[in-house]
Enzyme design. Structure first.
Site, PDB file in Angstrom:
ATOM      1  N   ASN A 140       0.814  -1.215   0.000  1.00 61.64           N
ATOM      2  CA  ASN A 140       0.000   0.000   0.000  1.00 61.64           C
ATOM      3  C   ASN A 140       0.855   1.276   0.000  1.00 61.64           C
ATOM      4  O   ASN A 140       0.368   2.346   0.315  1.00 61.64           O
ATOM      5  CB  ASN A 140      -0.997  -0.011   1.165  1.00 61.64           C
ATOM      6  CG  ASN A 140      -0.331  -0.252   2.508  1.00 61.64           C
ATOM      7  OD1 ASN A 140       0.892  -0.182   2.609  1.00 61.64           O
ATOM      8  ND2 ASN A 140      -1.122  -0.526   3.528  1.00 61.64           N
TER       9      ASN A 140
ATOM     10  N   ARG B 263       3.207   7.252  11.206  1.00 63.14           N
ATOM     11  CA  ARG B 263       2.683   6.748  12.476  1.00 63.14           C
ATOM     12  C   ARG B 263       2.471   7.916  13.427  1.00 63.14           C
ATOM     13  O   ARG B 263       3.339   8.814  13.536  1.00 63.14           O
ATOM     14  CB  ARG B 263       3.651   5.747  13.127  1.00 63.14           C
ATOM     15  CG  ARG B 263       3.643   4.369  12.496  1.00 63.14           C
ATOM     16  CD  ARG B 263       2.299   3.650  12.661  1.00 63.14           C
ATOM     17  NE  ARG B 263       2.268   2.351  12.021  1.00 63.14           N
ATOM     18  CZ  ARG B 263       1.789   2.108  10.793  1.00 63.14           C
ATOM     19  NH1 ARG B 263       1.285   3.102  10.076  1.00 63.14           N
ATOM     20  NH2 ARG B 263       1.768   0.890  10.314  1.00 63.14           N
TER      21      ARG B 263
ATOM     22  N   GLN C 131      -4.520   3.416  18.379  1.00 60.80           N
ATOM     23  CA  GLN C 131      -5.629   3.280  17.442  1.00 60.80           C
ATOM     24  C   GLN C 131      -6.542   2.154  17.895  1.00 60.80           C
ATOM     25  O   GLN C 131      -6.043   1.064  18.134  1.00 60.80           O
ATOM     26  CB  GLN C 131      -5.104   3.018  16.026  1.00 60.80           C
ATOM     27  CG  GLN C 131      -4.447   4.264  15.451  1.00 60.80           C
ATOM     28  CD  GLN C 131      -4.021   4.171  14.010  1.00 60.80           C
ATOM     29  OE1 GLN C 131      -3.427   5.097  13.468  1.00 60.80           O
ATOM     30  NE2 GLN C 131      -4.281   3.069  13.342  1.00 60.80           N
TER      31      GLN C 131
ATOM     32  N   HIS D 209      -7.501   5.963  10.106  1.00 58.06           N
ATOM     33  CA  HIS D 209      -6.344   5.408   9.383  1.00 58.06           C
ATOM     34  C   HIS D 209      -6.836   4.704   8.101  1.00 58.06           C
ATOM     35  O   HIS D 209      -7.178   3.529   8.120  1.00 58.06           O
ATOM     36  CB  HIS D 209      -5.629   4.419  10.305  1.00 58.06           C
ATOM     37  CG  HIS D 209      -4.294   3.999   9.830  1.00 58.06           C
ATOM     38  ND1 HIS D 209      -3.375   3.391  10.645  1.00 58.06           N
ATOM     39  CD2 HIS D 209      -3.703   4.075   8.603  1.00 58.06           C
ATOM     40  CE1 HIS D 209      -2.282   3.107   9.954  1.00 58.06           C
ATOM     41  NE2 HIS D 209      -2.465   3.511   8.706  1.00 58.06           N
TER      42      HIS D 209
HETATM   43  P1  NDP Z   1      10.332   1.975   3.620  1.00 60.14           P
HETATM   44  O1  NDP Z   1      11.017   1.021   4.540  1.00 60.14           O
HETATM   45  O2  NDP Z   1      10.431   1.773   2.154  1.00 60.14           O
HETATM   46  O3  NDP Z   1      10.834   3.461   3.913  1.00 60.14           O
HETATM   47  C1  NDP Z   1      11.078   3.960   5.193  1.00 60.14           C
HETATM   48  C2  NDP Z   1      12.276   4.878   5.078  1.00 60.14           C
HETATM   49  O4  NDP Z   1      12.460   5.544   6.342  1.00 60.14           O
HETATM   50  C3  NDP Z   1      13.558   4.121   4.760  1.00 60.14           C
HETATM   51  O5  NDP Z   1      14.186   4.738   3.663  1.00 60.14           O
HETATM   52  C4  NDP Z   1      14.337   4.270   6.057  1.00 60.14           C
HETATM   53  O6  NDP Z   1      15.719   4.365   5.869  1.00 60.14           O
HETATM   54  C5  NDP Z   1      13.854   5.599   6.568  1.00 60.14           C
HETATM   55  N1  NDP Z   1      14.162   5.773   7.985  1.00 60.14           N
HETATM   56  C6  NDP Z   1      14.076   4.890   8.994  1.00 60.14           C
HETATM   57  N2  NDP Z   1      14.454   5.447  10.140  1.00 60.14           N
HETATM   58  C7  NDP Z   1      14.799   6.722   9.855  1.00 60.14           C
HETATM   59  C8  NDP Z   1      15.281   7.793  10.624  1.00 60.14           C
HETATM   60  N3  NDP Z   1      15.488   7.663  11.930  1.00 60.14           N
HETATM   61  N4  NDP Z   1      15.522   8.986  10.010  1.00 60.14           N
HETATM   62  C9  NDP Z   1      15.335   9.116   8.657  1.00 60.14           C
HETATM   63  N5  NDP Z   1      14.879   8.113   7.877  1.00 60.14           N
HETATM   64  C10 NDP Z   1      14.614   6.934   8.466  1.00 60.14           C
HETATM   65  O7  NDP Z   1       8.815   1.966   4.067  1.00 60.14           O
HETATM   66  P2  NDP Z   1       7.539   2.615   3.338  1.00 60.14           P
HETATM   67  O8  NDP Z   1       7.962   3.869   2.672  1.00 60.14           O
HETATM   68  O9  NDP Z   1       6.805   1.609   2.537  1.00 60.14           O
HETATM   69  O10 NDP Z   1       6.658   2.920   4.618  1.00 60.14           O
HETATM   70  C11 NDP Z   1       7.120   3.824   5.618  1.00 60.14           C
HETATM   71  C12 NDP Z   1       6.193   3.785   6.808  1.00 60.14           C
HETATM   72  O11 NDP Z   1       4.932   4.332   6.443  1.00 60.14           O
HETATM   73  C13 NDP Z   1       5.855   2.374   7.320  1.00 60.14           C
HETATM   74  O12 NDP Z   1       6.840   1.867   8.180  1.00 60.14           O
HETATM   75  C14 NDP Z   1       4.567   2.623   8.037  1.00 60.14           C
HETATM   76  O13 NDP Z   1       4.797   2.993   9.381  1.00 60.14           O
HETATM   77  C15 NDP Z   1       3.940   3.791   7.292  1.00 60.14           C
HETATM   78  N6  NDP Z   1       2.812   3.338   6.466  1.00 60.14           N
HETATM   79  C16 NDP Z   1       1.592   3.918   6.671  1.00 60.14           C
HETATM   80  C17 NDP Z   1       0.488   3.470   5.986  1.00 60.14           C
HETATM   81  C18 NDP Z   1      -0.861   4.109   6.153  1.00 60.14           C
HETATM   82  O14 NDP Z   1      -1.866   3.495   5.825  1.00 60.14           O
HETATM   83  N7  NDP Z   1      -0.950   5.345   6.641  1.00 60.14           N
HETATM   84  C19 NDP Z   1       0.568   2.343   5.054  1.00 60.14           C
HETATM   85  C20 NDP Z   1       1.921   1.914   4.801  1.00 60.14           C
HETATM   86  C21 NDP Z   1       2.985   2.363   5.529  1.00 60.14           C
HETATM   87  P3  NDP Z   1      16.650   3.207   5.356  1.00 60.14           P
HETATM   88  O15 NDP Z   1      15.790   2.052   4.941  1.00 60.14           O
HETATM   89  O16 NDP Z   1      17.363   3.909   4.219  1.00 60.14           O
HETATM   90  O17 NDP Z   1      17.505   2.876   6.520  1.00 60.14           O
END
Ligand code: NDP
Length: 404
Positions: free
Chosen positions: A147, A285, A314, A333
């Protein structure tokens, strides 16, 4: 034979749908970057049907019962007398969605001696105490990418809604008015603004790609820098830390997982470093933001708007301050649970279950915790630890009268 305990959100208040607004959903075989959409051997549901609520059952009942397994589905997930709490001690597998999360705290994991597998039907496994999962040898999985694009579309919509002041303008029409001056006195163009994402993973980078044609200045921060050709193609400015990013942005969109590094990242101190009148869009989140700091910043004018669909816990209690703070564009959500997203994460859940039962490896990109450590996608994007503290407050939603 195993017992699968599945927590889903409630059916619509007027009953499970018997018809839908549209006859089909687009068929998508690959995500950007090439990863295939879920590949279960079969599905027993119609893509486009409501699968994420209790009667939808993620389309899994025929499959699971056909194999002789027990399948329990409930929305009653919070508090010591909930069905989830009652069924958990005998469960081998728990399935839960982030939209209506069954919080798997250390205490609950300790009360589930048979539990081996926790599946997040969606993305984001912060409702599981990952440290406890590591210590108990649980496998934690999610349906990575299922998603992400859904959320990126939603985030772009929220950015435009806040900056253009869409929601109050709509409100004037519904109220029978024609209050142009009221509507436009907080309305701006996005063109020329500086927009930054905290986290440029699947969702963050999809938001950047979608915003490129709006002629905005695009900035990002992330633990890993994007490839130089991607930065050049999108005209991105990289920041080594979030403080540096927020100082220059008119709009900040949050797209990291919730884990100990990001919990309460947006607190009073960080918000004070933002430009006065900046906007925050958080579809990642709720707990990445300090609940009361956001309210204070909207009251003072430090923030011009805040929108998103994620809360903590939630469901949020009916007196949660984000329901009533000024200049917000909050929804339940929903961004990652469009009917199209549901079809993908239901198929992905089935794929994970097929692999588990047939002892085939689960895709690396679906793994968060495995073999007593962070694994696969989890090893890349999460840090070990626990972000579930305070989740028991979710039980207050059911016990409070609506409006109370
Ligand atoms: P990804 O894992 O593709 O992307 C998350 C990114 O955040 C990665 O590039 C990661 O870095 C980076 N990151 C982690 N920790 C840090 C930090 N401390 N500072 C800066 N960057 C950081 O996940 P998605 O993009 O698919 O999803 C992200 C989040 O969105 C999910 O974990 C979820 O919580 C939320 N989400 C919400 C939804 C909704 O319905 N509202 C649905 C789907 C997701 P790297 O990997 O480079 O270390």
């Amino acid at each position: 034979m195993v017992k699968v305990l599945c927590v889903l959100y409630d059916d619509p208040v007027d009953g499970y749908p018997t018809s839908y607004a549209r006859d089909d959903i687009p068929s998508i075989e690959r995500y950007p970057g090439g990863q295939t959409t879920p590949t279960p051997k079969a599905i027993d549901f119609t893509p486009g049907a409501l699968l994420g609520s209790v009667s939808g059952e993620l389309g899994l009942r025929m499959f699971l019962e056909g194999l002789g397994h027990t399948f329990v589905v409930t929305s009653d997930k919070d508090g010591p007398n909930s069905i989830f709490e009652r069924e958990l001690p005998g469960a081998d597998i728990v399935i839960s969605q982030p939209f209506w999360p069954a919080y798997l705290t250390a205490e609950r994991i300790a009360r589930a001696p048979n539990l081996k597998l926790a599946i997040t039907a969606g993305i984001g496994s912060d409702h599981v105490d990952l440290q406890a999962a590591i210590e108990h040898g649980l496998t934690v999985t999610e349906v990575t990418y299922s998603n992400s694009i859904s959320v990126s579309e939603h985030a772009v919509m929220l950015i435009l809604s806040l900056v253009r002041n869409y929601i109050p303008s709509y409100g004037w029409v519904v109220a029978g008015g024609w209050n142009i001056a009221d509507a436009v006195s907080r309305s701006y163009d996005l063109e020329g603004m500086t927009v930054g994402t905290v986290g440029a993973g699947r969702i963050g980078s999809a938001i950047l790609r979608r915003l490129k044609p709006f002629d905005v200045k695009l900035h990002y921060t992330d633990r890993h820098r994007l490839p130089a050709d991607v930065e050049a193609a999108l005209g991105l400015t990289y920041h080594r830390d979030v403080e540096s990013l927020v100082r220059v942005c008119d709009v900040v969109t949050i797209n990291t997982p919730l884990h100990p590094e990001t919990e309460h990242m947006f607190n009073d101190a960080l918000i004070a470093k933002m430009k006065r009148g900046a906007y925050i869009v958080n579809t990642a989140r709720g707990k990445i933001c300090d609940r009361d700091a956001i309210g204070r910043a909207l009251e003072s004018g430090q923030l011009a708007g805040y929108a998103g669909d994620v809360w903590f816990p939630q469901p949020p209690p009916r007196d949660h301050p984000w329901r009533t703070m000024p200049h917000h564009g909050m929804t339940p959500h929903v961004s990652g649970t469009s009917l199209a997203a549901q079809a993908r994460y239901a198929a992905g859940t089935r794929e994970i279950l097929e692999c588990w039962f047939e002892r085939r490896p689960i895709r690396d990109e679906y793994l968060i915790v495995d073999g007593g450590k962070l694994a696969g996608a989890g090893a890349h994007s999460y840090s070990a630890g626990n972000a579930t503290a305070g989740s028991d407050e979710a039980a207050r939603f059911r016990t409070q009268a609506p409006g109370g």
